[in-house]
Design an enzyme around this catalytic site. Structure first.
Site, PDB file in Angstrom:
ATOM      1  N   ASP A  45       1.065  -1.241   0.121  1.00 27.38           N
ATOM      2  CA  ASP A  45       0.051   0.132   0.002  1.00 27.38           C
ATOM      3  C   ASP A  45       0.725   1.227   0.004  1.00 27.38           C
ATOM      4  O   ASP A  45       2.014   1.019   0.498  1.00 27.38           O
ATOM      5  CB  ASP A  45      -0.737   0.169   1.175  1.00 27.38           C
ATOM      6  N   SER A  46       0.399   2.188  -0.348  1.00 26.54           N
ATOM      7  CA  SER A  46       1.076   3.584  -0.460  1.00 26.54           C
ATOM      8  C   SER A  46       1.567   4.049   0.989  1.00 26.54           C
ATOM      9  O   SER A  46       2.315   4.739   1.169  1.00 26.54           O
ATOM     10  CB  SER A  46       0.219   4.571  -1.009  1.00 26.54           C
ATOM     11  N   TYR A  81      -0.448   8.784  -2.167  1.00 29.03           N
ATOM     12  CA  TYR A  81      -0.665   8.507  -4.075  1.00 29.03           C
ATOM     13  C   TYR A  81      -1.971   9.032  -4.757  1.00 29.03           C
ATOM     14  O   TYR A  81      -1.860   9.327  -5.862  1.00 29.03           O
ATOM     15  CB  TYR A  81      -0.722   6.906  -4.209  1.00 29.03           C
ATOM     16  N   GLY A  82      -2.909   9.421  -3.588  1.00 28.17           N
ATOM     17  CA  GLY A  82      -4.204   9.712  -4.137  1.00 28.17           C
ATOM     18  C   GLY A  82      -4.156  10.767  -5.459  1.00 28.17           C
ATOM     19  O   GLY A  82      -4.944  10.622  -6.187  1.00 28.17           O
ATOM     20  N   CYS A 131      -4.037  -1.416  -2.276  1.00 32.84           N
ATOM     21  CA  CYS A 131      -4.193   0.139  -2.362  1.00 32.84           C
ATOM     22  C   CYS A 131      -5.206   0.308  -3.676  1.00 32.84           C
ATOM     23  O   CYS A 131      -4.806  -0.065  -4.559  1.00 32.84           O
ATOM     24  CB  CYS A 131      -2.927   0.920  -2.551  1.00 32.84           C
ATOM     25  N   ASN A 132      -6.315   1.054  -3.549  1.00 37.71           N
ATOM     26  CA  ASN A 132      -7.187   1.390  -4.706  1.00 37.71           C
ATOM     27  C   ASN A 132      -6.496   2.134  -5.783  1.00 37.71           C
ATOM     28  O   ASN A 132      -6.546   1.731  -7.053  1.00 37.71           O
ATOM     29  CB  ASN A 132      -8.554   1.755  -4.140  1.00 37.71           C
ATOM     30  N   THR A 133      -5.847   3.113  -5.393  1.00 37.70           N
ATOM     31  CA  THR A 133      -5.108   3.944  -6.283  1.00 37.70           C
ATOM     32  C   THR A 133      -4.080   3.291  -7.138  1.00 37.70           C
ATOM     33  O   THR A 133      -4.188   3.454  -8.254  1.00 37.70           O
ATOM     34  CB  THR A 133      -4.516   5.358  -5.555  1.00 37.70           C
ATOM     35  N   GLU A 176      -5.472  10.014   8.698  1.00 38.89           N
ATOM     36  CA  GLU A 176      -3.740   9.915   9.091  1.00 38.89           C
ATOM     37  C   GLU A 176      -3.430  10.913  10.353  1.00 38.89           C
ATOM     38  O   GLU A 176      -2.619  10.667  11.088  1.00 38.89           O
ATOM     39  CB  GLU A 176      -3.170  10.120   7.959  1.00 38.89           C
ATOM     40  N   CYS A 196     -11.533   3.060  -1.066  1.00 40.39           N
ATOM     41  CA  CYS A 196     -10.260   3.653  -0.256  1.00 40.39           C
ATOM     42  C   CYS A 196     -10.005   3.076   0.960  1.00 40.39           C
ATOM     43  O   CYS A 196     -10.606   2.954   1.915  1.00 40.39           O
ATOM     44  CB  CYS A 196     -10.192   5.108  -0.203  1.00 40.39           C
ATOM     45  N   THR A 197      -8.654   2.645   0.799  1.00 41.52           N
ATOM     46  CA  THR A 197      -8.374   1.513   2.225  1.00 41.52           C
ATOM     47  C   THR A 197      -8.486   2.181   3.478  1.00 41.52           C
ATOM     48  O   THR A 197      -8.716   1.600   4.583  1.00 41.52           O
ATOM     49  CB  THR A 197      -6.939   0.915   1.971  1.00 41.52           C
ATOM     50  N   HIS A 198      -8.221   3.759   3.727  1.00 44.34           N
ATOM     51  CA  HIS A 198      -8.599   4.435   4.773  1.00 44.34           C
ATOM     52  C   HIS A 198      -9.959   4.710   5.311  1.00 44.34           C
ATOM     53  O   HIS A 198     -10.281   4.766   6.660  1.00 44.34           O
ATOM     54  CB  HIS A 198      -7.961   5.853   4.565  1.00 44.34           C
TER      55      HIS A 198
HETATM   56  N1  DGL Z   1      -4.455   3.588  -0.019  1.00 43.42           N
HETATM   57  C1  DGL Z   1      -4.944   4.555  -1.050  1.00 43.42           C
HETATM   58  C2  DGL Z   1      -6.370   3.896  -1.705  1.00 43.42           C
HETATM   59  O1  DGL Z   1      -6.757   2.948  -1.254  1.00 43.42           O
HETATM   60  C3  DGL Z   1      -5.340   5.892  -0.286  1.00 43.42           C
HETATM   61  C4  DGL Z   1      -4.016   6.466   0.161  1.00 43.42           C
HETATM   62  C5  DGL Z   1      -3.412   7.356  -0.531  1.00 43.42           C
HETATM   63  O2  DGL Z   1      -3.956   8.299  -1.171  1.00 43.42           O
HETATM   64  O3  DGL Z   1      -2.323   7.036  -0.891  1.00 43.42           O
HETATM   65  O4  DGL Z   1      -6.840   4.396  -2.463  1.00 43.42           O
END
Ligand code: DGL
Length: 269
Positions: free
Chosen positions: A6-7, A38-39, A69-71, A154, A188-190
């Site tokens: 993940d990012s 990363y978003g 990570c979705n992104t 975060e 999004c994982t958050h």
């Molecule tokens: N983990 C990223 C996601 O699932 C979100 C955090 C990021 O923007 O890096 O999209």
């Protein structure tokens, strides 16, 4: 080991469900915390960062890597699968979390209208729409980017008045766009860490969908269908953590994501 990338910290919400579903397997988690989020980054940058992390996980002995990570799944997975693996790592596999979610989400809606909350990068990639329409061509999909939600999580702001305000703002905007939505995906994982605020802002009849369980079930199914990969994975029930930031930074932040008492190793790209 199964590599989980993940990012930053968000993939820990997916790792938790993977560990539950596959308790005997070993996992190596890599959070690119030094370069997160990363978003809002470009396609090229997300591809480069993600590939570097995947290479690191391969180097450390992971035949299978899950982009939790979705992104990264939306912007880097396809290029890694098509342009890198066949030429450099023909016996390794990288899986994402967009497609497994897309395969299931259409079965959950009665109205045929779903909403998706995600980062700006995931939304602009159009990946969810493409993948979902592949399986459910008639489903109405409305995406909505929530750029404030990752920083809120975060910064430890989940559960505060400020979080409630910013969550309600985005939920109202999504439902204003399509009032027939009866199913909302947190892509999004958050975002699972804002569950309370999201549920409070959504009408009670709207179903909230989390990815962790879906990804875990799909991984179990993948390993059942690919015994040649399954045989290569070690099973001591252990999880190790890598971060591109300092170990201390990761250990402290992971606490917010429900992982306490862990020790991480710092790496430099
Ligand atoms: N983990 C990223 C996601 O699932 C979100 C955090 C990021 O923007 O890096 O999209």
């Amino acid at each position: 080991m199964i590599g989980v990338f993940d990012s930053g910290f968000g993939g820990l919400t997916i790792l938790r469900d993977l560990k539950k579903a596959l308790p005997d397997y070993d996992f190596l988690y890599l959070g690119d915390n030094a370069r997160a989020p990363y978003g809002s980054r470009s396609f090229e940058t997300i591809f480069r960062y993600t590939l570097e992390s995947v290479r690191e996980l391969f180097k450390r002995g992971c035949p299978l890597v899950i982009l939790a990570c979705n992104t990264a799944s939306a912007k880097a997975l396809r290029s890694i699968q098509q342009q890198v693996l066949p030429f450099e790592f023909p016996d390794r596999r990288v899986l994402g979390i967009v497609r497994p979610t897309a395969e299931e989400i259409g079965k959950m809606s009665r109205t045929g209208h779903i909403g998706i909350f995600a980062t700006a990068g995931t939304v602009s990639s159009g990946s969810y729409q493409i993948e979902i329409h592949h399986f459910f061509p008639d489903l109405h999909v409305t995406q909505h980017a929530c750029p404030m939600w990752v920083p809120l999580v975060e910064c430890g702001e989940a559960g505060t008045e400020g979080a409630r305000f910013f969550v309600k703002k985005e939920v109202d905007a999504l439902l204003a766009e399509d009032p027939e939505i009866d199913t909302v995906l947190l892509a999004c994982t958050h975002y699972p860490l804002l569950e309370k605020e999201i549920r409070a802002a959504l009408p009670p009849q709207v179903r909230l969908v989390f990815q962790g369980g879906i990804v875990a079930d799909k991984t179990v199914d993948y390993l059942r269908r690919h015994p040649e990969m399954d045989r290569r994975l070690s099973r001591n029930g252990k999880t190790a953590f890598l971060t591109s930031d300092t170990a201390k930074f990761f250990e402290k932040g992971a606490f917010l994501f429900g992982m306490d008492d862990i020790s991480a190793e710092s790496l430099t790209f």
